[in-house]
Design a protein around this motif. Structure first.
Motif, PDB file in Angstrom:
ATOM      1  N   VAL A   1       0.834  -1.200   0.000  1.00 43.63           N
ATOM      2  CA  VAL A   1       0.000   0.000   0.000  1.00 43.63           C
ATOM      3  C   VAL A   1       0.873   1.256   0.000  1.00 43.63           C
ATOM      4  O   VAL A   1       0.574   2.233  -0.679  1.00 43.63           O
ATOM      5  CB  VAL A   1      -0.977  -0.032   1.198  1.00 43.63           C
ATOM      6  CG1 VAL A   1      -1.735   1.261   1.324  1.00 43.63           C
ATOM      7  CG2 VAL A   1      -1.944  -1.190   1.046  1.00 43.63           C
ATOM      8  N   ARG A   2       1.991   1.232   0.713  1.00 43.74           N
ATOM      9  CA  ARG A   2       2.895   2.391   0.775  1.00 43.74           C
ATOM     10  C   ARG A   2       3.435   2.734  -0.599  1.00 43.74           C
ATOM     11  O   ARG A   2       3.558   3.897  -0.966  1.00 43.74           O
ATOM     12  CB  ARG A   2       4.047   2.101   1.764  1.00 43.74           C
ATOM     13  CG  ARG A   2       5.189   3.130   1.767  1.00 43.74           C
ATOM     14  CD  ARG A   2       4.682   4.504   2.186  1.00 43.74           C
ATOM     15  NE  ARG A   2       5.732   5.479   2.331  1.00 43.74           N
ATOM     16  CZ  ARG A   2       6.165   6.290   1.353  1.00 43.74           C
ATOM     17  NH1 ARG A   2       5.659   6.206   0.150  1.00 43.74           N
ATOM     18  NH2 ARG A   2       7.091   7.183   1.598  1.00 43.74           N
ATOM     19  N   ARG A   3       3.791   1.715  -1.361  1.00 46.20           N
ATOM     20  CA  ARG A   3       4.326   1.972  -2.697  1.00 46.20           C
ATOM     21  C   ARG A   3       3.283   2.642  -3.589  1.00 46.20           C
ATOM     22  O   ARG A   3       3.618   3.468  -4.424  1.00 46.20           O
ATOM     23  CB  ARG A   3       4.809   0.678  -3.332  1.00 46.20           C
ATOM     24  CG  ARG A   3       6.103   0.187  -2.758  1.00 46.20           C
ATOM     25  CD  ARG A   3       6.645  -0.979  -3.558  1.00 46.20           C
ATOM     26  NE  ARG A   3       7.342  -1.897  -2.704  1.00 46.20           N
ATOM     27  CZ  ARG A   3       6.840  -2.999  -2.179  1.00 46.20           C
ATOM     28  NH1 ARG A   3       5.604  -3.362  -2.420  1.00 46.20           N
ATOM     29  NH2 ARG A   3       7.559  -3.777  -1.404  1.00 46.20           N
ATOM     30  N   LEU A   4       2.041   2.286  -3.418  1.00 43.40           N
ATOM     31  CA  LEU A   4       0.980   2.882  -4.230  1.00 43.40           C
ATOM     32  C   LEU A   4       0.563   4.252  -3.697  1.00 43.40           C
ATOM     33  O   LEU A   4       0.193   5.124  -4.464  1.00 43.40           O
ATOM     34  CB  LEU A   4      -0.230   1.956  -4.292  1.00 43.40           C
ATOM     35  CG  LEU A   4       0.000   0.670  -5.074  1.00 43.40           C
ATOM     36  CD1 LEU A   4      -1.140  -0.310  -4.851  1.00 43.40           C
ATOM     37  CD2 LEU A   4       0.174   0.953  -6.549  1.00 43.40           C
ATOM     38  N   ALA A   5       0.641   4.425  -2.390  1.00 42.30           N
ATOM     39  CA  ALA A   5       0.213   5.692  -1.783  1.00 42.30           C
ATOM     40  C   ALA A   5       1.266   6.770  -1.956  1.00 42.30           C
ATOM     41  O   ALA A   5       0.947   7.935  -2.160  1.00 42.30           O
ATOM     42  CB  ALA A   5      -0.087   5.485  -0.302  1.00 42.30           C
ATOM     43  N   GLY A   6       2.531   6.407  -1.815  1.00 45.12           N
ATOM     44  CA  GLY A   6       3.593   7.400  -1.891  1.00 45.12           C
ATOM     45  C   GLY A   6       3.687   8.250  -0.642  1.00 45.12           C
ATOM     46  O   GLY A   6       4.372   9.261  -0.638  1.00 45.12           O
ATOM     47  N   ASP A   7       3.019   7.844   0.424  1.00 45.57           N
ATOM     48  CA  ASP A   7       2.957   8.654   1.643  1.00 45.57           C
ATOM     49  C   ASP A   7       2.625   7.727   2.807  1.00 45.57           C
ATOM     50  O   ASP A   7       1.712   6.917   2.721  1.00 45.57           O
ATOM     51  CB  ASP A   7       1.857   9.711   1.453  1.00 45.57           C
ATOM     52  CG  ASP A   7       1.619  10.541   2.684  1.00 45.57           C
ATOM     53  OD1 ASP A   7       0.739  10.164   3.475  1.00 45.57           O
ATOM     54  OD2 ASP A   7       2.302  11.562   2.837  1.00 45.57           O
ATOM     55  N   ASP A   8       3.360   7.853   3.908  1.00 46.66           N
ATOM     56  CA  ASP A   8       3.160   6.965   5.057  1.00 46.66           C
ATOM     57  C   ASP A   8       1.773   7.097   5.674  1.00 46.66           C
ATOM     58  O   ASP A   8       1.142   6.093   6.020  1.00 46.66           O
ATOM     59  CB  ASP A   8       4.211   7.232   6.135  1.00 46.66           C
ATOM     60  CG  ASP A   8       5.558   6.633   5.791  1.00 46.66           C
ATOM     61  OD1 ASP A   8       5.653   5.879   4.803  1.00 46.66           O
ATOM     62  OD2 ASP A   8       6.529   6.913   6.510  1.00 46.66           O
ATOM     63  N   ALA A   9       1.296   8.319   5.855  1.00 49.32           N
ATOM     64  CA  ALA A   9       0.000   8.521   6.508  1.00 49.32           C
ATOM     65  C   ALA A   9      -1.129   7.912   5.673  1.00 49.32           C
ATOM     66  O   ALA A   9      -2.010   7.226   6.212  1.00 49.32           O
ATOM     67  CB  ALA A   9      -0.251  10.003   6.753  1.00 49.32           C
ATOM     68  N   LEU A  10      -1.101   8.150   4.380  1.00 49.02           N
ATOM     69  CA  LEU A  10      -2.115   7.547   3.508  1.00 49.02           C
ATOM     70  C   LEU A  10      -2.008   6.029   3.530  1.00 49.02           C
ATOM     71  O   LEU A  10      -3.015   5.326   3.574  1.00 49.02           O
ATOM     72  CB  LEU A  10      -1.934   8.026   2.061  1.00 49.02           C
ATOM     73  CG  LEU A  10      -2.528   9.362   1.696  1.00 49.02           C
ATOM     74  CD1 LEU A  10      -2.171   9.715   0.256  1.00 49.02           C
ATOM     75  CD2 LEU A  10      -4.020   9.363   1.875  1.00 49.02           C
ATOM     76  N   ALA A  11      -0.773   5.539   3.490  1.00 50.68           N
ATOM     77  CA  ALA A  11      -0.565   4.093   3.490  1.00 50.68           C
ATOM     78  C   ALA A  11      -1.128   3.459   4.759  1.00 50.68           C
ATOM     79  O   ALA A  11      -1.730   2.379   4.699  1.00 50.68           O
ATOM     80  CB  ALA A  11       0.918   3.780   3.335  1.00 50.68           C
ATOM     81  N   GLU A  12      -0.942   4.111   5.889  1.00 49.69           N
ATOM     82  CA  GLU A  12      -1.482   3.573   7.141  1.00 49.69           C
ATOM     83  C   GLU A  12      -3.010   3.498   7.082  1.00 49.69           C
ATOM     84  O   GLU A  12      -3.605   2.496   7.486  1.00 49.69           O
ATOM     85  CB  GLU A  12      -1.023   4.416   8.320  1.00 49.69           C
ATOM     86  CG  GLU A  12       0.450   4.229   8.636  1.00 49.69           C
ATOM     87  CD  GLU A  12       0.988   5.218   9.653  1.00 49.69           C
ATOM     88  OE1 GLU A  12       0.210   6.038  10.194  1.00 49.69           O
ATOM     89  OE2 GLU A  12       2.209   5.175   9.897  1.00 49.69           O
ATOM     90  N   ASP A  13      -3.632   4.546   6.561  1.00 47.41           N
ATOM     91  CA  ASP A  13      -5.092   4.548   6.432  1.00 47.41           C
ATOM     92  C   ASP A  13      -5.566   3.451   5.487  1.00 47.41           C
ATOM     93  O   ASP A  13      -6.515   2.726   5.787  1.00 47.41           O
ATOM     94  CB  ASP A  13      -5.591   5.904   5.927  1.00 47.41           C
ATOM     95  CG  ASP A  13      -5.468   7.004   6.958  1.00 47.41           C
ATOM     96  OD1 ASP A  13      -5.263   6.697   8.144  1.00 47.41           O
ATOM     97  OD2 ASP A  13      -5.566   8.184   6.555  1.00 47.41           O
TER      98      ASP A  13
END
Length: 184
Positions: free
Chosen positions: A33-45
């Motif tokens: 998910v982090r690779r697709l989000a590009g952002d830690d906070a979004l990836a956590e969500d």
């Protein structure tokens, strides 16, 4: 205990089995998910949303594939859904740039940071295709199906994404040679 046994127990409401499945697979879900989000906070969500979907859908999991494969697919779909939702909202909201440093890991931290920054600078379509193909190993046809684009468009986006990444990661910008030639 094997995943399929834990899935059976989790279906029956065993919180310990759910916890074990989470502990066993949480890092991989977050990484995808982090690779697709590009952002830690979004990836956590988005990773949390993926786990909520998985737990709700456990009774419908038929076991035709391994649990880890199914979970990976749910995580990718959750991230893509989150991305689409975020893009719809972007027209109505003003986003605040809150940059986050990547999580530590093995390897050269400077190289990792350069790669993450370059990935974040890629246009969304190129980043999605690059991650899904080169990192996650999906075929152009599978990516096309997931993103609702033609396989040819996927190939084109991948070619452009790789070229942009090479240019951004190049130690000497191509124009530098031109500048040096003008100075001599």
């Amino acid at each position: 205990m094997e995943d399929n046994e834990l899935v059976q127990l989790a279906r029956q409401g065993d919180g310990g089995a759910i916890r074990t499945l989470y502990q066993r697979h949480a890092r991989r879900v977050f990484a995808v998910v982090r690779r697709l989000a590009g952002d830690d906070a979004l990836a956590e969500d988005w990773a949390q949303e993926a786990w909520v979907r998985v737990i709700r859908a456990l009774p419908a999991f038929r076991g035709d594939s391994q649990f880890s494969t199914w979970l990976h697919r749910v995580a990718v779909n959750s991230a893509l859904h989150g991305r689409r939702s975020r893009e719809r909202k972007a027209g109505r909201e003003t986003l605040i740039d809150d940059s986050h440093e990547g999580r530590g890991g093995a390897g050269d931290p400077l190289l990792k940071m350069k790669l993450e920054r370059a990935m974040e600078r890629l246009p969304e379509g190129m980043r999605r295709v690059l991650v899904l193909h080169d990192v996650e190993g999906y075929t152009h046809e599978e990516i096309g199906e997931m993103l609702g684009i033609n396989a040819g468009t996927c190939k084109s986006q991948l070619f452009k994404a790789r070229a942009k990444m090479r240019a951004m990661l190049s130690p000497v910008p191509e124009r530098m040679e031109e500048v040096q030639a003008c100075n001599t």
